[in-house]
Design an enzyme around this catalytic site. Sequence first.
Site, PDB file in Angstrom:
ATOM      1  N   PRO A 385       0.846  -1.402  -0.021  1.00 57.89           N
ATOM      2  CA  PRO A 385       0.120  -0.052   0.208  1.00 57.89           C
ATOM      3  C   PRO A 385       0.921   1.229   0.007  1.00 57.89           C
ATOM      4  CG  PRO A 385      -0.764  -1.640   1.777  1.00 57.89           C
ATOM      5  CD  PRO A 385       0.503  -2.215   1.265  1.00 57.89           C
ATOM      6  N   GLY A 386       0.372   2.183  -0.746  1.00 57.92           N
ATOM      7  CA  GLY A 386       0.936   3.499  -0.768  1.00 57.92           C
ATOM      8  C   GLY A 386       2.106   3.787  -1.624  1.00 57.92           C
ATOM      9  N   VAL A 387       2.340   3.008  -2.696  1.00 57.58           N
ATOM     10  CA  VAL A 387       3.435   3.000  -3.340  1.00 57.58           C
ATOM     11  C   VAL A 387       3.278   3.713  -4.712  1.00 57.58           C
ATOM     12  CG1 VAL A 387       4.881   1.225  -2.671  1.00 57.58           C
ATOM     13  CG2 VAL A 387       3.142   0.799  -4.244  1.00 57.58           C
ATOM     14  N   GLY A 388       1.962   4.052  -4.960  1.00 58.65           N
ATOM     15  CA  GLY A 388       1.340   4.794  -6.128  1.00 58.65           C
ATOM     16  C   GLY A 388       0.789   3.987  -7.275  1.00 58.65           C
ATOM     17  N   SER A 706      11.476 -19.619   4.643  1.00 56.36           N
ATOM     18  CA  SER A 706      12.706 -18.578   4.377  1.00 56.36           C
ATOM     19  C   SER A 706      13.594 -18.140   5.667  1.00 56.36           C
ATOM     20  CB  SER A 706      12.447 -17.190   3.544  1.00 56.36           C
ATOM     21  OG  SER A 706      11.473 -16.570   4.466  1.00 56.36           O
ATOM     22  N   LYS A 749      12.891  -7.674   1.034  1.00 55.37           N
ATOM     23  CA  LYS A 749      13.727  -7.936   2.083  1.00 55.37           C
ATOM     24  C   LYS A 749      14.942  -6.905   2.373  1.00 55.37           C
ATOM     25  CE  LYS A 749      12.043 -12.846   2.309  1.00 55.37           C
ATOM     26  NZ  LYS A 749      12.589 -14.064   2.131  1.00 55.37           N
TER      27      LYS A 749
END
Length: 815
Positions: A385-388, A706, A749
């Site tokens: 969320p919030g990366v455009g 992982s 990561k």
Amino acid sequence: MTLELDSANRKQGDPEANSASVQSPPEEGNAVPAEALIIVPVRRMVLFPGMILPITLGREGSIAAAQAAARAKRPIGVLLQRDAEVEKPRADDLSLVGTVANIVRYITTPDGTHHVICQGLQRFRAVEYLDGYPFLVARVARIEEPEAAGSEIEARLVQLRERALEVLELLPQAPPELVEGVQAMRSAGGLADLVGGIMDIEAAQKQVLLETVDLQKRLDRVLEMLGHRLEVLKLSREIDERTKASLDATQRKYLLREQMKSIQKELGEGEDGQAAELEELKKAIAGAGMPEEVEKQATKELKRLERMSDASGEHSMLRTYLDWLIELPWKTPAPDAIDVAEARRILDADHFGLDQVKKRIVEFLAVRKLNPEGHGPILCFVGPPGVGKTSLGQSVAKALGRKFARVSLGGVHDEAEIRGHRRTYIGALPGNIIQALKKAGTRGCVMMLDEIDKLGAGFQGDPSSALLEVLDPAQNNSFRDNYLAVPYDLSSVLFITTANVLDTIPGPLRDRMEIIQIPGYTQEEKREIARRYLLARQMKENGLKEGQFEITDAALTAIIRDYTREAGVRSLERQIGAACRRAAVRIAEGAAQTVNIDEGDLAEILGPTKFENEVALRTAVPGVATGLAWTPVGGDILFIEASRTPGAGKLILTGQLGDVMKESVQAALTLVKSRASSLGIDGKGFGKTDVHVHVPAGAIPKDGPSAGVAMFTALASLFAERAVRADTAMTGEISLRGLVLPVGGIKEKVLAAMRAGIRRVLLPERNRKDLEEVPAEAKQKIEFVFLRDVDEAVRAVLEPRAASKPRPHKRARVR
């Protein structure tokens, strides 16, 4: 509230009118002690003292009990059965409190059914059940009715009588005798029992009233129940009166319309108004540019409308349907005037960074320019969320010169939200796709299907299945909405979808889209985004003009580092907004003309720092390692803590670990045991030691393979008593042979490690190729160590034994 006594008598009829005969009791069996009562269990009914109720007997034990009591002319004890499904109830299946009743009449009807008419006398409590009888017999303690005295009881008696009479007035067929009985009742307990007995409530609620010996409490409970029923009856009557008034108004309007038509006909005016309206609809259909099949359907429905009275309920529905057909954009849109250089400029101006994403969008637009008739792929922007993601779709629409339409799919769980409802339903509407096209006014729009990963499925259908046709260029040229019931061409619509994760998107739907991953931002990228976009937007929203507010780069960096830890920039924008609001207050009060904010001012504005570098503090002792995790909102660091205590070799796992992660811990412990000698560990101590592995943030579920390398490193550090380097984090799956296997989410990561202040990252050798996607800034700040097996991990992260002792640190002061 219903009258149970009255309804029961109406259902069974008068016994003598039904040719019922009084049965003579059978021969007497074992004598029942005088202090005991013959118990008759009943289902779904409660007898109150003072009431007369018929009881239908169907079970052999109940028939034998009633016959024995009738023969001996003794009263019976009527007890409610807790579970009505039990066929042969025992003492545990019956309520403790019941009613002593006299058998007024014992009746057998011609069909062989047994009935007793009982009159309730007094409450009793079952004390002990006696054996040796073909029916239930119990010693009982009779409960005396408490004396009614005092103004509190008298006031409740008056209120109960008033409410009971009010309820009886609202009932359509209340017997006059019952009204007279309520008015004549002077006993508070008797009135409470009478009202409780005739109320339409569950038998369990009546049993509660029967068991309430305290008179004041019993009156309060009856008043509460009666008040609820009174409100329900009042509301029911209001609804009935409102419905009747609505029908009367509809009939009145119909008569007035018919009279108006007659008057217009006498005046020679005819129906010119309606004819003009129909002619206008006909011209609109002709000018809408519909395909031949759709225009034929619209003309057919228009002819139906001409023959229909405007007072008909279907008239408005049909008119609304024709309006939808007319207002939808049917005409073929003009070709896109795509300027690739201008599109690149728009993308660069609207978004900082995201070079790979913008490169793919430019390629998509270039292909669209060279082959306008081709069916390009459906783009799916996937990222935290919030990366455009949504603003990228708006930029694509701006670059193409198209209108932008957004359809939110989050929480949609009804297939009709996509395909629409059929016109047979009241209030039916087209689906969200058709509604968005009508709002856009053109078939050549850019339609963003937002949050496609959050579609749900319910008993109404699976909306993701309905989207298969919408997002397939080979099928959507004849998309059929259930409301329109005619094909609609969606091939000119440019669909773009967004999602946070891919796991929840069904495979067939995911196969129809080209996935474009949008990563999180680095610290420098966030600072540039804040300086170029967020700051100006927040100043405008908070009424600050240019020159009234300034914030230094050091302050922005501190906000990013100490007050936000996210992949996107939404939290960053909220913190900048808080700083702008503080400046707006000072300027509005006249305390300052210009407000400058530096790093030292943030504590006063935003409070104490929310995030700090806790890696060194956590990894200062053996048994703690720093792992890297992928989450739907970006990467994050993960601490693995291991501890040992004297025991029998048991492994304890905490921290809400999933099955895969639990298996990773077990594999890591086996691997440590197999490499005990090379690690300098005394292997004899494993069987005498319990190992506890905990992953903090225990309220958050965690799973995945992982963290295998981090699990192994933590356990090796614990048993070897060698601390893990504080500046190092690691990721990778392990095998029982000690191999380090590749994992996903490397870019997210690495960015999480950089945000947390990590300077060395251990990655599987087979993930070396994934560094191409890592931003150059992260490559410059982080040293990468690539692992083939766990032995290399031990050499890379475990400090020498002498250096692994816990370092003293200042005691934190808790406030």
